[in-house]
Design a protein around this motif. Structure first.
Motif, PDB file in Angstrom:
ATOM      1  N   ILE A 191       1.516  -1.642 -29.585  1.00 52.83           N
ATOM      2  CA  ILE A 191       1.573  -0.691 -30.708  1.00 52.83           C
ATOM      3  C   ILE A 191       2.686   0.308 -30.421  1.00 52.83           C
ATOM      4  N   PHE A 192       3.640   0.410 -31.353  1.00 52.95           N
ATOM      5  CA  PHE A 192       4.691   1.432 -31.260  1.00 52.95           C
ATOM      6  C   PHE A 192       4.285   2.572 -32.187  1.00 52.95           C
ATOM      7  N   ASP A 193       4.228   3.798 -31.662  1.00 49.90           N
ATOM      8  CA  ASP A 193       3.679   4.902 -32.475  1.00 49.90           C
ATOM      9  C   ASP A 193       4.740   5.766 -33.156  1.00 49.90           C
ATOM     10  N   GLY A 194       6.008   5.349 -33.089  1.00 47.11           N
ATOM     11  CA  GLY A 194       7.109   6.162 -33.642  1.00 47.11           C
ATOM     12  C   GLY A 194       7.956   6.750 -32.523  1.00 47.11           C
ATOM     13  N   HIS A 195       7.357   6.852 -31.330  1.00 49.81           N
ATOM     14  CA  HIS A 195       8.066   7.422 -30.181  1.00 49.81           C
ATOM     15  C   HIS A 195       7.990   6.519 -28.950  1.00 49.81           C
ATOM     16  N   GLN A 196       6.816   5.915 -28.738  1.00 54.85           N
ATOM     17  CA  GLN A 196       6.667   5.081 -27.546  1.00 54.85           C
ATOM     18  C   GLN A 196       5.737   3.892 -27.797  1.00 54.85           C
ATOM     19  N   MET A 197       5.798   2.944 -26.864  1.00 58.34           N
ATOM     20  CA  MET A 197       5.022   1.713 -26.980  1.00 58.34           C
ATOM     21  C   MET A 197       3.699   1.874 -26.219  1.00 58.34           C
ATOM     22  N   HIS A 198       2.627   1.353 -26.820  1.00 55.96           N
ATOM     23  CA  HIS A 198       1.326   1.344 -26.138  1.00 55.96           C
ATOM     24  C   HIS A 198       0.911  -0.104 -25.925  1.00 55.96           C
ATOM     25  N   GLU A 199       0.220  -0.355 -24.850  1.00 56.48           N
ATOM     26  CA  GLU A 199      -0.165  -1.742 -24.553  1.00 56.48           C
ATOM     27  C   GLU A 199      -1.422  -2.139 -25.331  1.00 56.48           C
ATOM     28  N   SER A 200      -1.874  -3.364 -25.066  1.00 57.14           N
ATOM     29  CA  SER A 200      -2.764  -4.059 -26.002  1.00 57.14           C
ATOM     30  C   SER A 200      -4.199  -3.548 -26.104  1.00 57.14           C
ATOM     31  N   ASP A 201      -4.628  -2.624 -25.233  1.00 50.22           N
ATOM     32  CA  ASP A 201      -6.044  -2.222 -25.330  1.00 50.22           C
ATOM     33  C   ASP A 201      -6.268  -1.087 -26.333  1.00 50.22           C
ATOM     34  N   MET A 202      -5.205  -0.675 -27.048  1.00 52.02           N
ATOM     35  CA  MET A 202      -5.354   0.439 -27.986  1.00 52.02           C
ATOM     36  C   MET A 202      -5.549  -0.068 -29.426  1.00 52.02           C
ATOM     37  N   VAL A 203      -6.225   0.749 -30.221  1.00 52.27           N
ATOM     38  CA  VAL A 203      -6.493   0.412 -31.629  1.00 52.27           C
ATOM     39  C   VAL A 203      -5.982   1.566 -32.489  1.00 52.27           C
ATOM     40  N   CYS A 204      -5.237   1.230 -33.561  1.00 54.55           N
ATOM     41  CA  CYS A 204      -4.843   2.321 -34.469  1.00 54.55           C
ATOM     42  C   CYS A 204      -5.745   2.286 -35.704  1.00 54.55           C
ATOM     43  N   ILE A 205      -6.181   3.480 -36.092  1.00 54.12           N
ATOM     44  CA  ILE A 205      -7.169   3.600 -37.170  1.00 54.12           C
ATOM     45  C   ILE A 205      -6.597   4.425 -38.322  1.00 54.12           C
ATOM     46  N   PHE A 206      -6.704   3.858 -39.525  1.00 59.51           N
ATOM     47  CA  PHE A 206      -6.253   4.536 -40.747  1.00 59.51           C
ATOM     48  C   PHE A 206      -7.461   4.684 -41.674  1.00 59.51           C
ATOM     49  N   ASN A 207      -7.475   5.738 -42.490  1.00 56.72           N
ATOM     50  CA  ASN A 207      -8.548   5.826 -43.483  1.00 56.72           C
ATOM     51  C   ASN A 207      -8.223   4.955 -44.695  1.00 56.72           C
ATOM     52  N   GLU A 208      -9.112   4.943 -45.645  1.00 57.26           N
ATOM     53  CA  GLU A 208      -8.982   4.056 -46.806  1.00 57.26           C
ATOM     54  C   GLU A 208      -7.710   4.306 -47.596  1.00 57.26           C
ATOM     55  N   GLN A 209      -7.267   5.565 -47.609  1.00 61.42           N
ATOM     56  CA  GLN A 209      -6.048   5.929 -48.359  1.00 61.42           C
ATOM     57  C   GLN A 209      -4.770   5.647 -47.565  1.00 61.42           C
TER      58      GLN A 209
ATOM     59  N   GLN B 235      -4.059   6.971 -44.603  1.00 59.82           N
ATOM     60  CA  GLN B 235      -3.685   8.086 -43.720  1.00 59.82           C
ATOM     61  C   GLN B 235      -4.032   7.746 -42.286  1.00 59.82           C
ATOM     62  N   PHE B 236      -3.116   8.044 -41.374  1.00 61.50           N
ATOM     63  CA  PHE B 236      -3.386   7.747 -39.968  1.00 61.50           C
ATOM     64  C   PHE B 236      -4.450   8.696 -39.435  1.00 61.50           C
ATOM     65  N   GLU B 237      -5.409   8.128 -38.700  1.00 61.80           N
ATOM     66  CA  GLU B 237      -6.465   8.975 -38.110  1.00 61.80           C
ATOM     67  C   GLU B 237      -6.324   9.096 -36.608  1.00 61.80           C
ATOM     68  N   SER B 238      -6.279   7.940 -35.909  1.00 58.70           N
ATOM     69  CA  SER B 238      -6.235   8.053 -34.443  1.00 58.70           C
ATOM     70  C   SER B 238      -5.800   6.755 -33.780  1.00 58.70           C
ATOM     71  N   LEU B 239      -5.403   6.902 -32.532  1.00 53.29           N
ATOM     72  CA  LEU B 239      -5.071   5.767 -31.678  1.00 53.29           C
ATOM     73  C   LEU B 239      -6.023   5.863 -30.491  1.00 53.29           C
ATOM     74  N   VAL B 240      -6.926   4.907 -30.403  1.00 56.86           N
ATOM     75  CA  VAL B 240      -7.993   5.041 -29.385  1.00 56.86           C
ATOM     76  C   VAL B 240      -8.138   3.739 -28.593  1.00 56.86           C
ATOM     77  N   PRO B 241      -8.714   3.817 -27.379  1.00 62.11           N
ATOM     78  CA  PRO B 241      -8.985   2.586 -26.634  1.00 62.11           C
ATOM     79  C   PRO B 241     -10.005   1.728 -27.389  1.00 62.11           C
ATOM     80  N   LEU B 242      -9.914   0.426 -27.200  1.00 59.69           N
ATOM     81  CA  LEU B 242     -10.776  -0.523 -27.913  1.00 59.69           C
ATOM     82  C   LEU B 242     -12.262  -0.149 -27.792  1.00 59.69           C
ATOM     83  N   ALA B 243     -12.675   0.283 -26.613  1.00 58.19           N
ATOM     84  CA  ALA B 243     -14.082   0.599 -26.376  1.00 58.19           C
ATOM     85  C   ALA B 243     -14.587   1.721 -27.289  1.00 58.19           C
ATOM     86  N   MET B 244     -13.658   2.552 -27.796  1.00 60.37           N
ATOM     87  CA  MET B 244     -14.072   3.683 -28.638  1.00 60.37           C
ATOM     88  C   MET B 244     -13.847   3.423 -30.133  1.00 60.37           C
ATOM     89  N   ALA B 245     -13.339   2.222 -30.459  1.00 64.02           N
ATOM     90  CA  ALA B 245     -12.901   1.991 -31.841  1.00 64.02           C
ATOM     91  C   ALA B 245     -14.017   1.549 -32.785  1.00 64.02           C
TER      92      ALA B 245
END
Ligand SMILES: [Zn+2]
Length: 386
Positions: free
Chosen positions: A10-28, A30-40
């Motif tokens: 996952i590239f967040d606009g500034h840096q690359m994150h490896e595969s255990d992260m999840v990006c979460i958007f709301n229904e509209q 809008q970006f909400e958070s980037l969290v480890p898989l265990a918390m997603a």
């Protein structure tokens, strides 16, 4: 229902994150958070490839979309412009409108969220009015009307007023086309229109431009004489272009210098010194440079000097596509040592900052609506997810 995505990276606009992260958007979207898989939580979609915020195209001429495949490659800039001028009257308004609509959809499908779009007339307004892409419109000013600065500004101002009226939700600004097509008298009338705002200018695209500025000779001079055009620059200036005009850009908030193929280290230093109150961005349009004159910009020089870099497609008159990924591919071919995350930051966060759209676009930050694209692992395809 939230959108949750996990991918190879996952590239967040500034840096690359490896595969255990999840990006979460709301229904509209809008970006909400980037969290480890265990918390997603549940419903995480797992994809193969690189997730990134949508792209920003800092330089386009959507209204030239009807020129696709009309002008041969490698003619050099003076001949390229001559062909634009001579073919332009052969297109009907309908031809232009259809091509603009098609160009717009191409950018949308290619994951482009915002465009800095050069506009010399009002033909793109209809497509922009209903667009899901954000447009920052740069209405160019030229010296071509009988060398009368007031009359030149009036022509561009009437286009600008139309944009203001029809597209009040987009930023539109009067800007200089290039240093060799705006006289200093015209420039002085123009400066109050872009002071404290973002301004774009074609800069150092070809060697003929430097020659014409310095000595008043060469293919550019022949072109202007043939067309009976008074470009507006003293002849000769005995200066390179940047030393000749950089002081005219010092009042802008952001300067977007476009092309920069002939730019030298001394030019960058002079821009940074003269325009030290401004954010100075160097916009690369590598596919257009290759198309028009088979050249490439000195990208390592901009990196070495820690300059801010953004990307543009230019128009379909000088490019095979309106795709920021296609620009990235060509940059990677010629500059394989540049890290992918660095190039992606030019295409996302830096581009959004240059167009003053960082509040909503360019990176995965809570509350933004930056769009979401999926690139395959080899970075050959792009798919728009949000
Ligand atoms: Zn251009």
């Amino acid at each position: 229902m939230k959108h949750k995505f996990k991918a190879t990276q996952i590239f967040d606009g500034h840096q690359m994150h490896e595969s255990d992260m999840v990006c979460i958007f709301n229904e509209q979207g809008q970006f909400e958070s980037l969290v480890p898989l265990a918390m997603a939580g549940d419903d995480v979609k797992t994809l193969s490839g690189i997730l990134s915020p949508g792209f920003v195209n800092c330089h386009c001429h959507l209204e030239l979309s009807c020129f696709k495949d009309k002008i041969p490659q490698h003619t050099g800039l003076p001949e390229f412009v001559r062909q634009i001028v001579s073919i332009r009257p052969t297109f009907s308004d309908q031809d232009k409108a259809v091509a603009i609509e098609k160009g717009y959809h191409e950018m949308f499908e290619n994951g482009i969220m915002a465009v800095g779009d050069i506009s010399n007339d009002t033909t793109s307004i209809v497509a922009k009015r209903k667009a899901k892409i954000q447009f920052v419109n740069f209405i160019e000013v030229f010296n071509f009307v009988k060398n009368d600065p007031q009359a030149c500004l009036k022509i561009s101002s009437s286009v600008y007023e139309q944009f203001q009226k029809e597209l009040p939700f987009f930023q539109s600004t009067l800007v200089p086309h290039a240093c060799y097509t705006v006289s200093f008298e015209l420039w002085d009338l123009l400066i109050p229109h872009y002071e404290s705002r973002t301004v774009s200018i074609h800069n150092q695209e070809c060697p003929e431009e430097e020659e014409f500025c310095f000595s008043g000779t060469g293919a550019m001079k022949i072109f202007f004489d043939d067309q009976n055009i008074q470009p507006g620059i003293p002849n000769p200036t005995k200066m390179r272009t940047v030393p000749y005009y950089a002081h005219k850009m010092k009042g802008a908030k952001n300067n977007i210098f476009v092309h920069n193929v002939q730019t030298k280290e001394s030019d960058i230093a002079l821009i940074n010194q003269t325009c030290k109150q401004s954010n100075n961005y160097f916009c690369l349009c590598i596919n257009a440079n290759r198309y028009i004159q088979n050249s490439i910009p000195p990208i390592d020089l901009f990196r070495k000097t820690q300059s801010k870099i953004v990307l543009g497609t230019d128009s379909l008159a000088s490019n095979f596509s309106l795709s920021i990924l296609d620009e990235i591919k060509t940059i990677r071919q010629h500059f394989p040592h540049i890290p992918v995350s660095e190039i992606l930051s030019w295409a996302t966060a830096e581009g959004a900052a240059a167009l003053e759209l960082s509040d909503t676009l360019g990176s995965f930050k809570q509350g933004k609506k930056p769009g979401l694209v999926l690139l395959d692992n080899e970075m050959t395809t792009v798919k728009r997810l949000l």
